[in-house]
Scaffold this motif. Structure first.
Motif, PDB file in Angstrom:
ATOM      1  N   ALA A 171      10.326  40.212 -15.476  1.00  0.00           N
ATOM      2  CA  ALA A 171       9.481  40.736 -14.404  1.00  0.00           C
ATOM      3  C   ALA A 171       8.093  40.108 -14.431  1.00  0.00           C
ATOM      4  CB  ALA A 171       9.376  42.255 -14.522  1.00  0.00           C
ATOM      5  N   GLU A 172       7.599  39.780 -15.614  1.00  0.00           N
ATOM      6  CA  GLU A 172       6.266  39.197 -15.749  1.00  0.00           C
ATOM      7  C   GLU A 172       6.242  37.709 -15.408  1.00  0.00           C
ATOM      8  OE1 GLU A 172       3.135  40.308 -16.372  1.00  0.00           O
ATOM      9  OE2 GLU A 172       4.005  42.279 -16.004  1.00  0.00           O
ATOM     10  N   VAL A 173       7.201  36.943 -15.923  1.00  0.00           N
ATOM     11  CA  VAL A 173       7.122  35.488 -15.721  1.00  0.00           C
ATOM     12  C   VAL A 173       7.293  35.101 -14.253  1.00  0.00           C
ATOM     13  CG1 VAL A 173       7.853  34.933 -18.059  1.00  0.00           C
ATOM     14  CG2 VAL A 173       9.582  35.103 -16.248  1.00  0.00           C
ATOM     15  N   VAL A 174       8.070  35.860 -13.498  1.00  0.00           N
ATOM     16  CA  VAL A 174       8.285  35.475 -12.100  1.00  0.00           C
ATOM     17  C   VAL A 174       7.096  35.817 -11.214  1.00  0.00           C
ATOM     18  CG1 VAL A 174      10.797  35.653 -12.290  1.00  0.00           C
ATOM     19  CG2 VAL A 174       9.483  37.644 -11.538  1.00  0.00           C
ATOM     20  N   ARG A 175       6.108  36.534 -11.754  1.00  0.00           N
ATOM     21  CA  ARG A 175       4.900  36.869 -10.999  1.00  0.00           C
ATOM     22  C   ARG A 175       3.828  35.797 -11.131  1.00  0.00           C
ATOM     23  NH1 ARG A 175       2.393  40.568 -13.571  1.00  0.00           N
ATOM     24  NH2 ARG A 175       0.982  41.051 -11.870  1.00  0.00           N
ATOM     25  N   ARG A 176       4.012  34.835 -12.032  1.00  0.00           N
ATOM     26  CA  ARG A 176       2.973  33.862 -12.348  1.00  0.00           C
ATOM     27  C   ARG A 176       3.311  32.476 -11.824  1.00  0.00           C
ATOM     28  NH1 ARG A 176       0.273  35.870 -17.824  1.00  0.00           N
ATOM     29  NH2 ARG A 176       0.892  38.069 -17.725  1.00  0.00           N
ATOM     30  N   ASP A 177       2.281  31.620 -11.769  1.00  0.00           N
ATOM     31  CA  ASP A 177       2.537  30.241 -11.359  1.00  0.00           C
ATOM     32  C   ASP A 177       3.332  29.541 -12.449  1.00  0.00           C
ATOM     33  OD1 ASP A 177       0.752  28.716 -13.269  1.00  0.00           O
ATOM     34  OD2 ASP A 177      -0.779  29.901 -12.259  1.00  0.00           O
ATOM     35  N   ASP A 178       3.881  28.385 -12.116  1.00  0.00           N
ATOM     36  CA  ASP A 178       4.854  27.738 -12.986  1.00  0.00           C
ATOM     37  C   ASP A 178       4.315  27.459 -14.386  1.00  0.00           C
ATOM     38  OD1 ASP A 178       7.627  26.524 -12.912  1.00  0.00           O
ATOM     39  OD2 ASP A 178       6.469  24.834 -13.672  1.00  0.00           O
ATOM     40  N   VAL A 179       3.121  26.886 -14.479  1.00  0.00           N
ATOM     41  CA  VAL A 179       2.564  26.525 -15.784  1.00  0.00           C
ATOM     42  C   VAL A 179       2.328  27.760 -16.633  1.00  0.00           C
ATOM     43  CG1 VAL A 179       0.588  25.508 -16.985  1.00  0.00           C
ATOM     44  CG2 VAL A 179       1.520  24.397 -14.931  1.00  0.00           C
ATOM     45  N   ASP A 180       1.698  28.774 -16.050  1.00  0.00           N
ATOM     46  CA  ASP A 180       1.408  30.000 -16.792  1.00  0.00           C
ATOM     47  C   ASP A 180       2.696  30.723 -17.163  1.00  0.00           C
ATOM     48  OD1 ASP A 180      -0.231  31.898 -17.990  1.00  0.00           O
ATOM     49  OD2 ASP A 180      -0.408  33.101 -16.165  1.00  0.00           O
ATOM     50  N   ALA A 181       3.676  30.691 -16.256  1.00  0.00           N
ATOM     51  CA  ALA A 181       4.952  31.366 -16.520  1.00  0.00           C
ATOM     52  C   ALA A 181       5.677  30.725 -17.694  1.00  0.00           C
ATOM     53  CB  ALA A 181       5.831  31.322 -15.270  1.00  0.00           C
ATOM     54  N   ARG A 182       5.691  29.403 -17.753  1.00  0.00           N
ATOM     55  CA  ARG A 182       6.370  28.715 -18.849  1.00  0.00           C
ATOM     56  C   ARG A 182       5.637  28.923 -20.174  1.00  0.00           C
ATOM     57  NH1 ARG A 182      10.309  24.912 -17.248  1.00  0.00           N
ATOM     58  NH2 ARG A 182      10.558  24.864 -14.985  1.00  0.00           N
ATOM     59  N   ARG A 183       4.314  28.978 -20.113  1.00  0.00           N
ATOM     60  CA  ARG A 183       3.545  29.246 -21.323  1.00  0.00           C
ATOM     61  C   ARG A 183       3.860  30.650 -21.845  1.00  0.00           C
ATOM     62  NH1 ARG A 183      -1.185  28.877 -19.300  1.00  0.00           N
ATOM     63  NH2 ARG A 183      -1.397  26.629 -19.598  1.00  0.00           N
ATOM     64  N   LEU A 184       3.923  31.604 -20.915  1.00  0.00           N
ATOM     65  CA  LEU A 184       4.239  32.971 -21.322  1.00  0.00           C
ATOM     66  C   LEU A 184       5.661  33.058 -21.869  1.00  0.00           C
ATOM     67  CD1 LEU A 184       3.430  35.941 -21.493  1.00  0.00           C
ATOM     68  CD2 LEU A 184       4.208  36.225 -19.117  1.00  0.00           C
ATOM     69  N   ALA A 185       6.601  32.344 -21.261  1.00  0.00           N
ATOM     70  CA  ALA A 185       7.983  32.338 -21.750  1.00  0.00           C
ATOM     71  C   ALA A 185       8.034  31.810 -23.181  1.00  0.00           C
ATOM     72  CB  ALA A 185       8.858  31.486 -20.838  1.00  0.00           C
ATOM     73  N   ASP A 186       7.259  30.767 -23.464  1.00  0.00           N
ATOM     74  CA  ASP A 186       7.201  30.226 -24.830  1.00  0.00           C
ATOM     75  C   ASP A 186       6.647  31.261 -25.800  1.00  0.00           C
ATOM     76  OD1 ASP A 186       8.243  27.771 -24.145  1.00  0.00           O
ATOM     77  OD2 ASP A 186       6.280  26.818 -23.877  1.00  0.00           O
ATOM     78  N   ASP A 187       5.554  31.925 -25.390  1.00  0.00           N
ATOM     79  CA  ASP A 187       4.927  32.918 -26.274  1.00  0.00           C
ATOM     80  C   ASP A 187       5.868  34.091 -26.555  1.00  0.00           C
ATOM     81  OD1 ASP A 187       2.645  31.388 -26.352  1.00  0.00           O
ATOM     82  OD2 ASP A 187       1.550  32.571 -24.860  1.00  0.00           O
ATOM     83  N   ILE A 188       6.559  34.546 -25.517  1.00  0.00           N
ATOM     84  CA  ILE A 188       7.462  35.687 -25.674  1.00  0.00           C
ATOM     85  C   ILE A 188       8.627  35.340 -26.586  1.00  0.00           C
ATOM     86  CG2 ILE A 188       9.145  37.147 -24.468  1.00  0.00           C
ATOM     87  CD1 ILE A 188       7.198  37.051 -22.046  1.00  0.00           C
ATOM     88  N   THR A 189       9.242  34.185 -26.357  1.00  0.00           N
ATOM     89  CA  THR A 189      10.407  33.827 -27.169  1.00  0.00           C
ATOM     90  C   THR A 189      10.016  33.491 -28.610  1.00  0.00           C
ATOM     91  OG1 THR A 189      10.283  31.580 -26.243  1.00  0.00           O
ATOM     92  CG2 THR A 189      11.852  33.103 -25.246  1.00  0.00           C
ATOM     93  N   ASP A 190       8.821  32.947 -28.794  1.00  0.00           N
ATOM     94  CA  ASP A 190       8.342  32.717 -30.162  1.00  0.00           C
ATOM     95  C   ASP A 190       8.174  34.046 -30.889  1.00  0.00           C
ATOM     96  OD1 ASP A 190       8.354  30.013 -29.920  1.00  0.00           O
ATOM     97  OD2 ASP A 190       6.194  29.799 -29.577  1.00  0.00           O
ATOM     98  N   LEU A 191       7.651  35.025 -30.184  1.00  0.00           N
ATOM     99  CA  LEU A 191       7.466  36.344 -30.785  1.00  0.00           C
ATOM    100  C   LEU A 191       8.805  37.004 -31.081  1.00  0.00           C
ATOM    101  CD1 LEU A 191       5.450  38.499 -31.679  1.00  0.00           C
ATOM    102  CD2 LEU A 191       5.456  39.383 -29.342  1.00  0.00           C
ATOM    103  N   LEU A 192       9.744  36.889 -30.150  1.00  0.00           N
ATOM    104  CA  LEU A 192      11.067  37.472 -30.371  1.00  0.00           C
ATOM    105  C   LEU A 192      11.757  36.848 -31.573  1.00  0.00           C
ATOM    106  CD1 LEU A 192      12.532  37.756 -26.743  1.00  0.00           C
ATOM    107  CD2 LEU A 192      11.770  39.622 -28.221  1.00  0.00           C
ATOM    108  N   SER A 193      11.465  35.578 -31.822  1.00  0.00           N
ATOM    109  CA  SER A 193      12.129  34.892 -32.931  1.00  0.00           C
ATOM    110  C   SER A 193      11.667  35.409 -34.293  1.00  0.00           C
ATOM    111  CB  SER A 193      11.885  33.382 -32.847  1.00  0.00           C
ATOM    112  OG  SER A 193      10.528  33.066 -33.156  1.00  0.00           O
ATOM    113  N   THR A 194      10.588  36.184 -34.316  1.00  0.00           N
ATOM    114  CA  THR A 194      10.128  36.740 -35.592  1.00  0.00           C
ATOM    115  C   THR A 194      10.867  38.021 -35.950  1.00  0.00           C
ATOM    116  OG1 THR A 194       8.355  38.100 -34.601  1.00  0.00           O
ATOM    117  CG2 THR A 194       7.821  35.814 -35.139  1.00  0.00           C
ATOM    118  N   LEU A 195      11.609  38.569 -34.986  1.00  0.00           N
ATOM    119  CA  LEU A 195      12.366  39.792 -35.250  1.00  0.00           C
ATOM    120  C   LEU A 195      13.574  39.477 -36.121  1.00  0.00           C
ATOM    121  CD1 LEU A 195      12.362  41.382 -31.678  1.00  0.00           C
ATOM    122  CD2 LEU A 195      10.893  41.997 -33.599  1.00  0.00           C
ATOM    123  N   GLN A 196      13.904  40.393 -37.001  1.00  0.00           N
ATOM    124  CA  GLN A 196      15.048  40.224 -37.885  1.00  0.00           C
ATOM    125  C   GLN A 196      15.842  41.528 -37.924  1.00  0.00           C
ATOM    126  OE1 GLN A 196      16.058  37.517 -39.475  1.00  0.00           O
ATOM    127  NE2 GLN A 196      14.320  36.220 -38.893  1.00  0.00           N
TER     128      GLN A 196
END
Length: 207
Positions: A171-196
């Motif tokens: 819901a968040e990434v589709v509200r943003r412009d392409d560059v900001d959306a991809r940056r946010l996608a990277d940040d979110i997935t990096d954070l998710l990767s810390t979950l165990q």
């Protein structure tokens, strides 16, 4: 909410008509929203008849669900391809593979921003939001399974956290412009990767 399983023609003409109706429905739904859209608008844009629409679909909701199924198929192909390519390149770490799958899903949402908004806007058929959560949870479960061995139980807490995070992330990434959306996608997935997943064998028995 289940599809009705309406029969469709197998002839090239029938397939072309069905595709035209789906393209028209996507255009109309994006323009006025699902709730305000009418079957008459869809057939007008498609250059088809009302009878042809009801030959292929049971109504407006069935059109919407067919569009969603096609979107899901494309998303599944994107995430599967991303994981296969990562494995072929030598990546075997389960955390990284889940991260790669999650990012591919979010990037797919960004690339199909208008289509994604159609399904994550809350303006769909009755019961669709529940189906959306269920499908995203099932997709997440397949990726969380990368963490566990065949005989290990599902870590429901991890599944809920990851699937809930992805729902909000889309819901968040589709509200943003392409560059900001991809940056946010990277940040979110990096954070998710810390979950165990929690290690059951490390839990201390009471007493």
């Amino acid at each position: 909410m289940d599809r009705t399983g309406k029969p469709t023609r197998t002839s090239p003409r029938g397939a072309a008509t069905r595709s035209a109706l789906l393209r028209a429905a996507a255009q109309v739904f994006r323009t006025v929203g699902f709730a305000k859209a009418g079957v008459s608008e869809v057939v007008s844009v498609a250059g088809a008849s009302v009878g042809s629409l009801y030959h292929h679909f049971s109504g407006k909701a069935d059109l919407y669900l067919a569009l969603y199924e096609e979107f899901q198929e494309r998303q599944q192909e994107r995430t599967h391809r991303a994981v296969v390519e990562a494995r072929a390149a030598g990546e075997g770490d389960p955390t990284r593979l889940m991260n790669i799958a999650a990012r591919a899903y979010l990037v797919g949402c960004i690339e199909e921003r208008e289509t994604t908004r159609l399904f994550f806007s809350g303006d769909g058929p009755p019961g669709f939001e529940y189906q959306l959560r269920e499908r995203l949870t099932a997709w997440t479960d397949r990726n969380v399974a990368l963490f566990r061995k065949a005989d290990e139980p599902v870590d429901e807490a991890l599944l809920i956290v990851v699937s809930g995070s992805m729902l909000v992330a889309v819901a968040e990434v589709v509200r943003r412009d392409d560059v900001d959306a991809r940056r946010l996608a990277d940040d979110i997935t990096d954070l998710l990767s810390t979950l165990q997943p929690r290690r059951r064998d490390a839990e201390v028995a009471p007493g």
